[in-house]
Scaffold this motif. Structure first.
Motif, PDB file in Angstrom:
ATOM      1  N   ALA A 651       0.871  -1.465  -0.195  1.00  0.00           N
ATOM      2  CA  ALA A 651       0.000  -0.341   0.072  1.00  0.00           C
ATOM      3  C   ALA A 651       0.996   1.112  -0.107  1.00  0.00           C
ATOM      4  O   ALA A 651       0.097   2.344  -0.163  1.00  0.00           O
ATOM      5  N   ILE A 652       1.989   0.903  -0.408  1.00  0.00           N
ATOM      6  CA  ILE A 652       3.092   1.670   0.263  1.00  0.00           C
ATOM      7  C   ILE A 652       3.994   2.298  -0.727  1.00  0.00           C
ATOM      8  O   ILE A 652       3.972   1.455  -1.481  1.00  0.00           O
ATOM      9  N   SER A 653       4.762   3.972  -0.940  1.00  0.00           N
ATOM     10  CA  SER A 653       5.630   4.263  -2.096  1.00  0.00           C
ATOM     11  C   SER A 653       6.504   3.152  -1.517  1.00  0.00           C
ATOM     12  O   SER A 653       6.951   3.138  -0.504  1.00  0.00           O
ATOM     13  N   THR A 654       7.453   2.240  -2.418  1.00  0.00           N
ATOM     14  CA  THR A 654       9.053   1.544  -2.166  1.00  0.00           C
ATOM     15  C   THR A 654       9.726   1.448  -3.323  1.00  0.00           C
ATOM     16  O   THR A 654       9.154   1.665  -4.303  1.00  0.00           O
ATOM     17  N   LEU A 655      10.878   2.220  -3.115  1.00  0.00           N
ATOM     18  CA  LEU A 655      12.157   1.705  -3.447  1.00  0.00           C
ATOM     19  C   LEU A 655      12.707   0.587  -3.449  1.00  0.00           C
ATOM     20  O   LEU A 655      12.629   0.353  -2.678  1.00  0.00           O
ATOM     21  N   GLY A 656      13.567   0.551  -5.211  1.00  0.00           N
ATOM     22  CA  GLY A 656      14.668  -0.677  -5.011  1.00  0.00           C
ATOM     23  C   GLY A 656      16.137  -0.983  -5.717  1.00  0.00           C
ATOM     24  O   GLY A 656      16.333   0.357  -6.432  1.00  0.00           O
ATOM     25  N   ALA A 657      16.753  -1.193  -4.701  1.00  0.00           N
ATOM     26  CA  ALA A 657      18.254  -0.556  -5.681  1.00  0.00           C
ATOM     27  C   ALA A 657      18.182  -2.047  -7.494  1.00  0.00           C
ATOM     28  O   ALA A 657      18.014  -2.991  -6.851  1.00  0.00           O
ATOM     29  N   GLN A 658      19.484  -1.520  -7.408  1.00  0.00           N
ATOM     30  CA  GLN A 658      18.233  -2.533  -9.077  1.00  0.00           C
ATOM     31  C   GLN A 658      20.528  -2.874  -9.197  1.00  0.00           C
ATOM     32  O   GLN A 658      21.728  -2.440  -8.485  1.00  0.00           O
ATOM     33  N   SER A 659      20.918  -3.960  -9.674  1.00  0.00           N
ATOM     34  CA  SER A 659      21.821  -4.532 -10.085  1.00  0.00           C
ATOM     35  C   SER A 659      23.092  -3.600 -10.563  1.00  0.00           C
ATOM     36  O   SER A 659      24.191  -4.332 -10.442  1.00  0.00           O
ATOM     37  N   TRP A 660      22.513  -3.085 -11.638  1.00  0.00           N
ATOM     38  CA  TRP A 660      23.336  -2.551 -12.007  1.00  0.00           C
ATOM     39  C   TRP A 660      23.677  -0.444 -11.589  1.00  0.00           C
ATOM     40  O   TRP A 660      22.781  -0.590 -10.828  1.00  0.00           O
ATOM     41  N   GLY A 661      23.823   0.242 -12.381  1.00  0.00           N
ATOM     42  CA  GLY A 661      24.707   0.905 -11.546  1.00  0.00           C
ATOM     43  C   GLY A 661      25.674   2.002 -13.142  1.00  0.00           C
ATOM     44  O   GLY A 661      25.995   1.976 -14.008  1.00  0.00           O
ATOM     45  N   TYR A 662      26.127   3.165 -12.517  1.00  0.00           N
ATOM     46  CA  TYR A 662      27.180   4.074 -12.942  1.00  0.00           C
ATOM     47  C   TYR A 662      27.909   4.174 -11.974  1.00  0.00           C
ATOM     48  O   TYR A 662      28.294   4.182 -11.310  1.00  0.00           O
ATOM     49  N   PHE A 664      30.939   7.140 -11.263  1.00  0.00           N
ATOM     50  CA  PHE A 664      31.013   8.862 -10.818  1.00  0.00           C
ATOM     51  C   PHE A 664      32.410   8.328 -10.257  1.00  0.00           C
ATOM     52  O   PHE A 664      32.321   7.891  -9.004  1.00  0.00           O
ATOM     53  N   GLY A 665      32.616   9.082 -10.650  1.00  0.00           N
ATOM     54  CA  GLY A 665      33.821   9.662 -10.129  1.00  0.00           C
ATOM     55  C   GLY A 665      35.102   8.070  -9.538  1.00  0.00           C
ATOM     56  O   GLY A 665      36.146   7.906  -8.324  1.00  0.00           O
ATOM     57  N   GLY A 666      35.072   7.533 -10.683  1.00  0.00           N
ATOM     58  CA  GLY A 666      36.297   6.163 -10.576  1.00  0.00           C
ATOM     59  C   GLY A 666      35.750   4.662  -9.619  1.00  0.00           C
ATOM     60  O   GLY A 666      35.900   3.932  -9.940  1.00  0.00           O
ATOM     61  N   GLU A 667      34.102   5.218  -9.666  1.00  0.00           N
ATOM     62  CA  GLU A 667      33.019   4.398  -8.285  1.00  0.00           C
ATOM     63  C   GLU A 667      31.828   3.542  -8.646  1.00  0.00           C
ATOM     64  O   GLU A 667      30.809   5.081  -9.444  1.00  0.00           O
ATOM     65  N   LYS A 668      31.627   2.577  -8.685  1.00  0.00           N
ATOM     66  CA  LYS A 668      30.418   2.214  -9.436  1.00  0.00           C
ATOM     67  C   LYS A 668      29.196   2.553  -7.814  1.00  0.00           C
ATOM     68  O   LYS A 668      29.721   2.593  -7.169  1.00  0.00           O
ATOM     69  N   ASN A 669      28.136   3.170  -8.651  1.00  0.00           N
ATOM     70  CA  ASN A 669      27.204   3.993  -8.048  1.00  0.00           C
ATOM     71  C   ASN A 669      25.764   3.068  -8.230  1.00  0.00           C
ATOM     72  O   ASN A 669      24.898   3.249  -9.509  1.00  0.00           O
ATOM     73  N   THR A 670      25.032   2.039  -7.536  1.00  0.00           N
ATOM     74  CA  THR A 670      24.102   1.443  -7.282  1.00  0.00           C
ATOM     75  C   THR A 670      22.794   2.748  -8.033  1.00  0.00           C
ATOM     76  O   THR A 670      22.771   3.540  -7.066  1.00  0.00           O
ATOM     77  N   VAL A 671      22.396   2.038  -8.720  1.00  0.00           N
ATOM     78  CA  VAL A 671      20.776   2.839  -9.240  1.00  0.00           C
ATOM     79  C   VAL A 671      19.521   2.550  -8.129  1.00  0.00           C
ATOM     80  O   VAL A 671      19.212   1.114  -8.141  1.00  0.00           O
ATOM     81  N   VAL A 672      18.772   3.022  -8.072  1.00  0.00           N
ATOM     82  CA  VAL A 672      17.269   3.105  -7.390  1.00  0.00           C
ATOM     83  C   VAL A 672      16.639   3.918  -7.516  1.00  0.00           C
ATOM     84  O   VAL A 672      16.554   4.697  -8.160  1.00  0.00           O
ATOM     85  N   LEU A 673      15.762   2.870  -7.453  1.00  0.00           N
ATOM     86  CA  LEU A 673      14.536   3.217  -8.869  1.00  0.00           C
ATOM     87  C   LEU A 673      13.373   2.957  -7.981  1.00  0.00           C
ATOM     88  O   LEU A 673      13.240   2.555  -7.005  1.00  0.00           O
ATOM     89  N   PRO A 674      12.090   3.474  -7.652  1.00  0.00           N
ATOM     90  CA  PRO A 674      10.991   3.281  -7.461  1.00  0.00           C
ATOM     91  C   PRO A 674      10.310   2.017  -8.149  1.00  0.00           C
ATOM     92  O   PRO A 674      10.431   1.448  -9.233  1.00  0.00           O
TER      93      PRO A 674
END
Length: 995
Positions: A651-662, A664-674
Motif C-alpha cells: 500500500a506504500i511507495s517503495t524503492l528498490g536497488a538495481q543490479s546495475w549502476g553508473y 562516477f568518480g571512478g566508483e560504481k554507484n548503485t541505481v535506486v528506482l521506484p
C-alpha cells in the motif's frame, strides 16, 4: 518358664504379623473387573478413586481394569464419552464388574471454535470435526493428509509426491487471485503464518531453475500422533471471530493433553517402503532407434537400451519411532512426546529426516478456579532434495526428471574415461544429478503458548494467552564444476537463509450464566500479533575445488548476487461473541471483530467483520415425538470475513536497488528506482457468506449427518492493473474484482452393525462448488483479462494455459480448440485457431468414503476419495508429444502413433486438456489388537498399511491430483501438471504398545 515365655513371644509375633497383614489389606488391596455397555466391553473407560485423582486407570481392549483401593468403602468413578458417569463402592469383593448406560446428551460432541469450545448441539454455524480415533492409520502422514477426504467442502491435494511435500487446501472454493487462498491454521489457540517465506523458497541460477521450488509444509513440526482433534470452521458464523483471516476457512488443531489419574507410556515403530505408482511411457532404446531411422533423422546410437526413469528412481525405505508419556494428578497433568521419521524419496538422493518433540502441561489451583496451560512444540526437518524443477522452459532448461524423460536412451551412462556421458551442449546425463547437484534444506519450527484462565467470579472468567512462533529455513545448493551445468562457471553455489517469527497476546473476558430456560455464553477480547519475516540469498561461482561448496564463500571467484529483505506487519483486533439459548431449542449467535492491519492503505487500515446465526432444535420441541428421529436441527447464518494475506508494503511507495549502476568518480554507484506507487485506498478482500444447513440423526443417531447450502461472494479482489502512460511504473495493485462461490455439502455417517464380536461403521461426504469471477473493475480502475499459468517446455515459452476472465471460474483453460489432423499430419483448430474456453480445473463435485470393520481383535479401515469433472492441463505431454523434438530429445511412445507430423511445431491446445476425474484408495489398514500382561503391556496393536493403493482415472499423466508451480513463486496453480515429482505407493508395517 523360659520355654513358656518363648512360646508366648512366638504367639505374640504371630498375632502382630496377622494384625500387620490385616492392616495392609485394609490400607491397600486390588480390585479388578470389566466395564461394558451390557453387551460389549468398553475400551478406554477412565476408572478413578473418588476424591483422589492421583489413583486411576483405564480399561484395556477387553474392557478390563485393575486398580488399588485403600478400603472397602472406597468409591470408584467410571467415566466414558457417550455414557453416564457411574459410581460404585469397591466393597469387600476383589472383582467389580460395571455396566454403563448410554447418555444421549454426552453423545453431543464438544467441538473447538474460535477462542473456546461448544457442544455440537449448540452450534449455529457450519463446523466439521475429525477426532484422533477417526484418523487414517499409517506412519509419516502429514496433518493435511489426515484430513484428505474427511470433510465435505474441503478439497485437499498434494502438490507433488516428494517426501514432506506441501499441499493445496481450498475450503468452499478459492476466493482470491493474488492473495492467499489457504485457510488459517490455529494450533492450540495460536494462529500461525503459513505463508511466511513461501514466495522466497525458489533458488534460481542465472535464469534457469534446476532445483525444486515447492515451499515447505507449514505443519511439518506436528506429529499426527500428538493431535487430539481437527475442527474445520467453514461458514461465516464460525470464521468471523477471526475477521480478516477467516475468508478461506479456519482449521483448528488441538493436541493431546495428560489425564488425571492416568499414567501411560506409549511406543510406536514402523518400517516401510515406497515405489513409484506410475512412470511415463517414453521411447525405449530400440524404439528410439527405429523411429529416428524411419524419419531419416541423424542418430547418435550408443548401442544400449536404458529406461532412465528406472535408473534415477528406486524402492525407498522409511522408518519412524514415536514415544509418548502422560501422567496426571489432582492438580497437574502433563503429556510429552518425541518422534523421529526417516523417509527416503523414490528419486535417488532424496531423503527427508525429521525430529519433533512436544510437551503439554495443565495445572489448576484455587480449587480449580485458576488454570494454567503450557503447550510447546519443536520440530526439525533435514531434507536432501532431488533437483526437480517445474519451470523448465528453454533449450538449456533442465532438471533431473526432465533429463530422465528426454535423454537419449541408447547412450551409456559413462564415457570411456569414466565421466558422465553428457550430450553437449545441452543434454545432461540424468544420473549425474544424484552426485553432482546438491540441494539441502533444513527447517526448524517452534510454536508455544502459555494460557491462564481465572474464574474470579462465578459466571466470569478472565483469560490470558501468550503465544510465540519461530521458523527458520537454511537452504544450500551446489552444482559441481565437473557437471555440464557447472563446468563453465567453475562450480556454482546458492546459500539461502529465511527466518520468521510472530508474537501473540490475547486478553479475553468470558461470561457464562444460566437463568432458568435462558442461557448466555458471551466473550469479549483483545488481540495483538506481530509478524517478522527476513531472508538473505547469496549466489557465487568459480571454485578451485568442489570441497568448498557453501562452507567457504570466500573461495568463490565471483559473488554473483546478494539479495536480502526484511518485513514486518501488525494485526490488532477487538472482538466479541454472544450465544443465547432458550430451553435448549432456540439458539442465536452474534459475532463481531474489528481488525487493524499495517498491510493496508492509511484510509482502510481498519475493517469490521460481523456475523449472525440462529438454529432451531426441532427434536427438543414438546410437539415433536418420534422415536426414529433422534436429532433434527435447522441452521442459518450470515457474516463477513476478510483476507489480509496480500504480502507486506503493497500500500506504500517503495524503492528498490538495481543490479546495475553508473560510474562516477571512478566508483560504481548503485541505481535506486521506484518499485511501486502508494495506494492509500488499498483495503481488505472481503467475503460475505450465507449458509443454510440441516443436522439430522435417526435411530438414536446410528444414522447421522448434515446438509448445507452456501452462497459466498468476495469483493475488492486485489489485482494488478495498468498505470496510465507515461510512467516509470507500469502496473499498480488495486481492489478491482469480485468472485462468487455457491455450493452444497452433504455428510452422512452410519453405525451399520455393532455386536460383541463384530462392528461396522461408514462415513460419506459429498461437496459441489460453483466458482465464478463476476468483476474485474471498480469505479476507479478497470482490469483486463489476466493471462495465468504459463506453459513450460522448449517451444512453449511465452504461452499461457489459463485466463482469468469475467463470467468464468478461476482455473479456466483458454487456448486453441484441437479438432484433429489434416492429411499431412498438421493440427487443425476450430474458430480459425482463435483461442477460446477449452476446460476448467474446478471439479463438478468431490467425495470421500471411509469405512471401518472390526471382528474380535482384527480391524480393517479403508479410506476412499474422488473428484469428478475437473480438467488437467498435461503440460508434460504437451512438451513430449511432438516428434520434432527428436533426435535431440526423447518423446512419449504415444507420439509415434499420434499421426502428428514431424513438421508440426509445439502448440498449446485442447489436445492436452484432459479429464482429471479420479477415484482413489488413499489408505488401507489391517490391524490386530492384543495385550501381554506378563510384560506389563496393557494394549498393543500390530498393523499393515497400504497408501495410494490404486487410482482409477482416465488421465494419461502420472497422477491427476497435482498442482504444479509453473511460475516459480512458491505457490501452486490449480490443475496444471508439469514435471511433477511422481507419487509413490507405500507399504508400512508397524506396532504400537502401551504400558
Amino acid at each position: 518358664m523360659g520355654n513358656k515365655l518363648k512360646q508366648n513371644l512366638r504367639m505374640l509375633c504371630l498375632l502382630m504379623m496377622i494384625l500387620i497383614v490385616q492392616g495392609v489389606w485394609a490400607q491397600v488391596r486390588t480390585v479388578t473387573g470389566m466395564v461394558s455397555d451390557g453387551k460389549d466391553p468398553l475400551i478406554g473407560v477412565t476408572v478413578q478413586v473418588k476424591g483422589n485423582a492421583k489413583v486411576g486407570t483405564i480399561t484395556d481392549m477387553d474392557g478390563k481394569y485393575t486398580i488399588e483401593v485403600s478400603s472397602p468403602g472406597t468409591i470408584l468413578v467410571y467415566s466414558y464419552v457417550g455414557y453416564q458417569t457411574t459410581e460404585k463402592m469397591a466393597g469387600k469383593n476383589a472383582s467389580l464388574d460395571v455396566v454403563m448406560k448410554a447418555d444421549d446428551k454426552s453423545l453431543d460432541e464438544v467441538v473447538v471454535v474460535g477462542y473456546g469450545t461448544m457442544k455440537k448441539s449448540d452450534l449455529t454455524g457450519s463446523v466439521s470435526q475429525l477426532k484422533a480415533e477417526d484418523f487414517k492409520s499409517g506412519s509419516n502422514l502429514s496433518a493435511q493428509q489426515l484430513m484428505q477426504g474427511a470433510f465435505a467442502g474441503v478439497n485437499i491435494a498434494q502438490n507433488s509426491g516428494k517426501p514432506g511435500g506441501s499441499t493445496t487446501i481450498r475450503v468452499r472454493g478459492g476466493t482470491s487471485v493474488n492473495a492467499s487462498n489457504d485457510p488459517l491454521y490455529v494450533i492450540d489457540g495460536v494462529p500461525i503464518d503459513a505463508s511466511a517465506g513461501s514466495g522466497q523458497s525458489n533458488i534460481s541460477t542465472y535464469n534457469n531453475d534446476f532445483f525444486d521450488q515447492e515451499s515447505a509444509n507449514p505443519l511439518s513440526m506436528l506429529n499426527p500422533n500428538d493431535i487430539e482433534s481437527i475442527d474445520v470452521l467453514k461458514d461465516a458464523s464460525a470464521t468471523a471471530i477471526y475477521g480478516s483471516r477467516g475468508a478461506n476457512g479456519v482449521i483448528m488443531i488441538t493436541t493431546k493433553k495428560g489425564k488425571a489419574g492416568v499414567q501411560q507410556l506409549n511406543y510406536g515403530y514402523s518400517v516401510g517402503f515406497s515405489t513409484a505408482a506410475k512412470k511415463l511411457d517414453m521411447l525405449s532404446g530400440d524404439e528410439y532407434r527405429k523411429v529416428c531411422t524411419d524419419l531419416g533423422l541423424p542418430l547418435n546410437d550408443g548401442g544400449e537400451n536404458h529406461n532412465w526413469q528406472d535408473e534415477i528412481m528406486h524402492t525407498a525405505l522409511q522408518q519412524s519411532h514415536y514415544l509418548s508419556f502422560m501422567s496426571g494428578g489432582e492438580y497437574t497433568n502433563y503429556r510429552a512426546s518425541l518422534s523421529y521419521n526417516n523417509n527416503g524419496g523414490i528419486m535417488r538422493g532424496a531423503r527427508n529426516e525429521s525430529y519433533s518433540g512436544r510437551v503439554n502441561i495443565n495445572h489448576s489451583a484455587l480449587d480449580g478456579k485458576l488454570k494454567f496451560v503450557l503447550n510447546m512444540n519443536y520440530g526439525e526437518t533435514h531434507s536432501n532434495q532431488a533437483p526437480t524443477s517445474s519451470t523448465v522452459g528453454s533449450e538449456m532448461g533442465t532438471s533431473m526428471l526432465y533429463e530422465a524423460y528426454v535423454f537419449n536412451p541408447t547412450l551409456p551412462v559413462y564415457t570411456s574415461d569414466g565421466d558422465y556421458n553428457d550430450v553437449r551442449p545441452y543434454r545432461v546425463q540424468p544420473l549425474s544429478y544424484i552426485d553432482e547437484l546438491i540441494d539441502k534444506r533444513n527447517n526448524k519450527r517452534f510454536i508455544g503458548n502459555l494460557k491462564a484462565d481465572w474464574n474470579f467470579y462465578k459466571p466470569l472468567t478472565f483469560e490470558v494467552n501468550i503465544g510465540y512462533t519461530n521458523n527458520s529455513q537454511d537452504r544450500n545448493s551446489y552444482i559441481s564444476k565437473s557437471n555440464l551445468l557447472g563446468e563453465n562457471s567453475g562450480g556454482r553455489v546458492t546459500v539461502q537463509r529465511l527466518k520468521d517469527y510472530s508474537k501473540l497476546m490475547e486478553l479475553i473476558l468470558k461470561y457464562n450464566q444460566q437463568f432458568g430456560d435462558h442461557r448466555i455464553d458471551a466473550m469479549a477480547g483483545y488481540s495483538y500479533q506481530y509478524f517478522w519475516n527476513e531472508g538473505i540469498n547469496t549466489a557465487a561461482y568459480g571454485f578451485q575445488s568442489d570441497e568448498f561448496k557453501w562452507y567457504n564463500l570466500a573461495a568463490a571467484k565471483t559473488i554473483e548476487s546478494i539479495t536480502s529483505y526484511a518485513e514486518s506487519n501488525k494485526l490488532i483486533s477487538f472482538y466479541g461473541r454472544a450465544n443465547y439459548s432458550y430451553a435448549n431449542r432456540y439458539l442465536f449467535t452474534a459475532t463481531v471483530r474489528r481488525d487493524g492491519s499495517s498491510r493496508f492503505g492509511k484510509d482502510n487500515k481498519w475493517g469490521t467483520f460481523p456475523s449472525f446465526a440462529a438454529s432451531w432444535r426441532i427434536t427438543e420441541e414438546p410437539f415433536f415425538k418420534s422415536e426414529a428421529v433422534s436429532n433434527l436441527k435447522l441452521r442459518a447464518s450470515w457474516g463477513m470475513t476478510g483476507n489480509q494475506e496480500i504480502g507486506n508494503y503493497n500500500a506504500i511507495s517503495t524503492l528498490g536497488a538495481q543490479s546495475w549502476g553508473y560510474i562516477f568518480g571512478g566508483e560504481k554507484n548503485t541505481v535506486v528506482l521506484p518499485q511501486q506507487y502508494a495506494n492509500t485506498d488499498l483495503k481488505w478482500e472481503s467475503t460475505s457468506q450465507t449458509d443454510i444447513g440441516l443436522d439430522f440423526g435417526f435411530l438414536n443417531n446410528r444414522i447421522h449427518g448434515s446438509i448445507d447450502w452456501y452462497y459466498k461472494k468476495t469483493k475488492d479482489l486485489l489485482l494488478t492493473v495498468a498505470v496510465p502512460s507515461p510512467s516509470l511504473i507500469t502496473t499498480q495493485l488495486a481492489n478491482v474484482g469480485a468472485v462468487r462461490n455457491t455450493g452444497v455439502e452433504f455428510e452422512l455417517g452410519f453405525d451399520i452393525m455393532r455386536t460383541k464380536d463384530f462392528s461396522w461403521d461408514a462415513t460419506l461426504n459429498f461437496a459441489s462448488n460453483k466458482n465464478k469471477l463476476t468483476s474485474l473493475s471498480n469505479s476507479k480502475w478497470s482490469g483486463d483479462d489476466v493471462l495465468w499459468a504459463p506453459c513450460n517446455g522448449a517451444g512453449l515459452a511465452g504461452q499461457y494455459s489459463q485466463l482469468i476472465m469475467v463470467g468464468e471460474p478461476l482455473g479456466t483453460f483458454y487456448g486453441k480448440k484441437f479438432i484433429g489432423l489434416d492429411e499431412n499430419g498438421m493440427e487443425k483448430y476450430a474458430n480459425d485457431g482463435k483461442s477460446q474456453i477449452i476446460g476448467c480445473a474446478q471439479p463438478d463435485f468431490t467425495y470421500g468414503i471411509t469405512t471401518n470393520l472390526r471382528y474380535k481383535n482384527w480391524s480393517l479401515s479403508l479410506n476412499f476419495r474422488g473428484s469428478q469433472g475437473n480438467d488437467v492441463y498435461n503440460n508434460t505431454a504437451n512438451n513430449f508429444m511432438y516428434l520434432n523434438s527428436l533426435p535431440g530429445r526423447n518423446v512419449l511412445a504415444a507420439a509415434v502413433n499420434s499421426g502428428i507430423s514431424v513438421n508440426q511445431t509445439k502448440t498449446y491446445s485442447s489436445q492436452f486438456i484432459e479429464d482429471g476425474s479420479f477415484f482413489r484408495l488413499d489408505n488401507l489398514t489391517l490391524g490386530y489388537d492384543f495385550k501381554l500382561p506378563v510384560l506389563k503391556i496393557t494394549s498393543a496393536r500390530a498393523y499393515f498399511t497400504a497408501q495410494n493403493l490404486f487410482c482409477i482415472t482416465g488421465y494419461d499423466g502420472l497422477d491427476p491430483e497435482v498442482n504444479t508451480d509453473t511460475q516459480g513463486r512458491g505457490g501452486s496453480i490449480l490443475g496444471v501438471d508439469y514435471l511433477s515429482y511422481p507419487r509413490s505407493r507405500t507399504f508400512i508395517f508397524g506396532v504400537n504398545v502401551t504400558f
